[in-house]
Design a protein around this motif. Structure first.
Motif, short mmCIF file in Angstrom:
data_model
loop_
_atom_site.label_atom_id
_atom_site.label_comp_id
_atom_site.label_asym_id
_atom_site.label_seq_id
_atom_site.Cartn_x
_atom_site.Cartn_y
_atom_site.Cartn_z
N VAL A 1 -12.64 -47.53 28.57
CA VAL A 1 -13.42 -46.30 28.42
C VAL A 1 -13.78 -46.14 26.94
O VAL A 1 -13.02 -46.55 26.06
N GLU A 2 -14.93 -45.56 26.69
CA GLU A 2 -15.36 -45.23 25.33
C GLU A 2 -15.52 -43.72 25.21
O GLU A 2 -15.98 -43.07 26.16
N LYS A 3 -15.16 -43.20 24.05
CA LYS A 3 -15.38 -41.79 23.73
C LYS A 3 -16.57 -41.73 22.78
O LYS A 3 -16.59 -42.43 21.77
N HIS A 4 -17.53 -40.89 23.10
CA HIS A 4 -18.69 -40.68 22.24
C HIS A 4 -18.69 -39.24 21.78
O HIS A 4 -18.41 -38.33 22.57
N TYR A 5 -19.01 -39.01 20.52
CA TYR A 5 -19.06 -37.67 19.94
C TYR A 5 -20.51 -37.33 19.58
O TYR A 5 -21.19 -38.15 18.95
N ASP A 6 -20.96 -36.14 19.99
CA ASP A 6 -22.30 -35.73 19.62
C ASP A 6 -22.28 -34.99 18.28
O ASP A 6 -21.22 -34.91 17.63
N GLU A 7 -23.42 -34.46 17.87
CA GLU A 7 -23.52 -33.80 16.56
C GLU A 7 -22.67 -32.54 16.46
O GLU A 7 -22.35 -32.07 15.37
N HIS A 8 -22.24 -31.99 17.60
CA HIS A 8 -21.37 -30.81 17.61
C HIS A 8 -19.91 -31.18 17.85
O HIS A 8 -19.09 -30.33 18.13
N ASN A 9 -19.63 -32.48 17.76
CA ASN A 9 -18.29 -33.02 17.93
C ASN A 9 -17.76 -32.86 19.37
O ASN A 9 -16.56 -32.84 19.59
N THR B 1 -17.57 -42.59 28.73
CA THR B 1 -18.32 -43.60 29.48
C THR B 1 -17.43 -44.83 29.65
O THR B 1 -16.43 -44.99 28.95
N LEU B 2 -17.82 -45.70 30.55
CA LEU B 2 -17.12 -46.96 30.74
C LEU B 2 -17.66 -47.99 29.75
O LEU B 2 -18.86 -48.06 29.52
N SER B 3 -16.78 -48.78 29.18
CA SER B 3 -17.19 -49.81 28.22
C SER B 3 -17.98 -50.91 28.90
O SER B 3 -18.95 -51.41 28.36
N ASN B 4 -17.54 -51.29 30.09
CA ASN B 4 -18.19 -52.37 30.83
C ASN B 4 -18.11 -52.04 32.31
O ASN B 4 -17.19 -52.52 33.00
N PRO B 5 -19.04 -51.23 32.83
CA PRO B 5 -18.94 -50.75 34.21
C PRO B 5 -18.84 -51.85 35.27
O PRO B 5 -18.04 -51.75 36.19
N GLY B 6 -19.63 -52.91 35.14
CA GLY B 6 -19.61 -53.98 36.15
C GLY B 6 -18.28 -54.70 36.21
O GLY B 6 -17.70 -54.89 37.28
N ARG B 7 -17.80 -55.09 35.06
CA ARG B 7 -16.52 -55.79 34.98
C ARG B 7 -15.37 -54.88 35.42
O ARG B 7 -14.44 -55.31 36.09
N PRO C 1 -22.29 -40.45 32.20
CA PRO C 1 -21.26 -39.98 31.28
C PRO C 1 -20.69 -38.65 31.76
O PRO C 1 -21.34 -37.91 32.49
N ALA C 2 -19.47 -38.36 31.31
CA ALA C 2 -18.82 -37.12 31.73
C ALA C 2 -18.02 -36.51 30.59
O ALA C 2 -17.44 -37.24 29.78
N ALA C 3 -18.00 -35.20 30.57
CA ALA C 3 -17.19 -34.48 29.58
C ALA C 3 -15.74 -34.48 30.08
O ALA C 3 -15.50 -34.39 31.29
N PRO C 4 -14.77 -34.57 29.17
CA PRO C 4 -13.37 -34.56 29.58
C PRO C 4 -12.99 -33.37 30.46
O PRO C 4 -12.27 -33.53 31.45
N ALA C 5 -13.49 -32.19 30.13
CA ALA C 5 -13.16 -31.00 30.94
C ALA C 5 -13.67 -31.16 32.37
O ALA C 5 -12.99 -30.75 33.32
N ASP C 6 -14.83 -31.78 32.53
CA ASP C 6 -15.37 -32.01 33.87
C ASP C 6 -14.52 -33.00 34.66
O ASP C 6 -14.29 -32.82 35.86
N VAL C 7 -14.07 -34.04 33.99
CA VAL C 7 -13.22 -35.05 34.64
C VAL C 7 -11.89 -34.41 35.07
O VAL C 7 -11.46 -34.56 36.21
N ALA C 8 -11.26 -33.68 34.14
CA ALA C 8 -9.98 -33.03 34.44
C ALA C 8 -10.14 -32.05 35.60
O ALA C 8 -9.31 -32.01 36.52
N GLY C 9 -11.21 -31.27 35.57
CA GLY C 9 -11.46 -30.31 36.65
C GLY C 9 -11.70 -30.98 37.99
O GLY C 9 -11.16 -30.56 39.01
N ALA C 10 -12.50 -32.03 37.99
CA ALA C 10 -12.80 -32.74 39.24
C ALA C 10 -11.56 -33.39 39.84
O ALA C 10 -11.41 -33.44 41.07
N LEU C 11 -10.67 -33.87 38.97
CA LEU C 11 -9.46 -34.55 39.47
C LEU C 11 -8.29 -33.60 39.66
O LEU C 11 -7.26 -34.00 40.20
#
Length: 181
Positions: free
Chosen positions: A121-129, A134-140, A91-101
């Protein structure tokens, strides 16, 4: 029947998600001929038409709705880059993805919104929002990704959009900085 219709059908089957203008550019046929034969192929169930994000794409009938949406997005260089990054680093945080790309967060959010809408793609929120992607179906997803390479015209449009988004983001930051002074 001439060889026009079988040639157009073969092109769509070999290059799933092809746009009408690409069909015209890549063939020796006039736009009217292609339009006529595409309609006949759709009516015969030999080609499927899909509308995604303002563009019309053509697919073999074996592609299901998810595959058609995924292929349409994978033809866009930025969406494709996001998915490749997630394959390698999820999994990756959006800021990390934007920075890497090297893209603006607004550009990332635009493409992630479409990827979420198409269930790539799926967005997951933790307890701190905080968001994790993540990918919904990585293999496919990996299988479909290998079937598509963005065209030069798609890459130009994508890079222009990224440039404009980056300039707008910088202008907003400069405006905020000048207001703070």
């Amino acid at each position: 029947m001439t060889q026009t219709r079988p040639a157009i059908r073969a092109h769509v089957h070999d290059d799933a998600g092809v746009h009408f203008n690409e069909l015209v550019r890549d063939s020796e046929y006039a736009p009217g001929q292609i339009q006529y034969h595409i309609r006949r192929l759709i009516d015969a169930g030999e080609v499927v038409r899909g509308e995604f994000y303002g563009r019309t794409h053509y697919y073999p009938p074996s592609y299901d709705e998810w595959e058609r949406g995924a292929v349409a997005l994978f033809r866009r260089e930025t969406a494709r880059s996001i998915v490749i990054h997630l394959i390698e680093h999820e999994p990756a945080a959006p800021a990390d993805v934007a920075g890497a790309l090297g893209i603006a967060r607004s550009t990332l959010e635009h493409h992630v919104g479409h990827l979420v809408e198409q269930d790539v793609v799926e967005k997951h929120y933790d307890e701190h929002n905080r968001v994790t992607l993540t990918l919904s179906n990585p293999g496919r997803t990996a299988t479909m990704l290998s079937d598509v390479t963005p065209r030069v015209s798609d890459r130009f449009v994508d890079r222009f959009t990224r440039l404009v988004d980056d300039l707008l983001e910088r202008a907003t930051e400069d405006s905020i900085d000048s207001q703070e002074c």
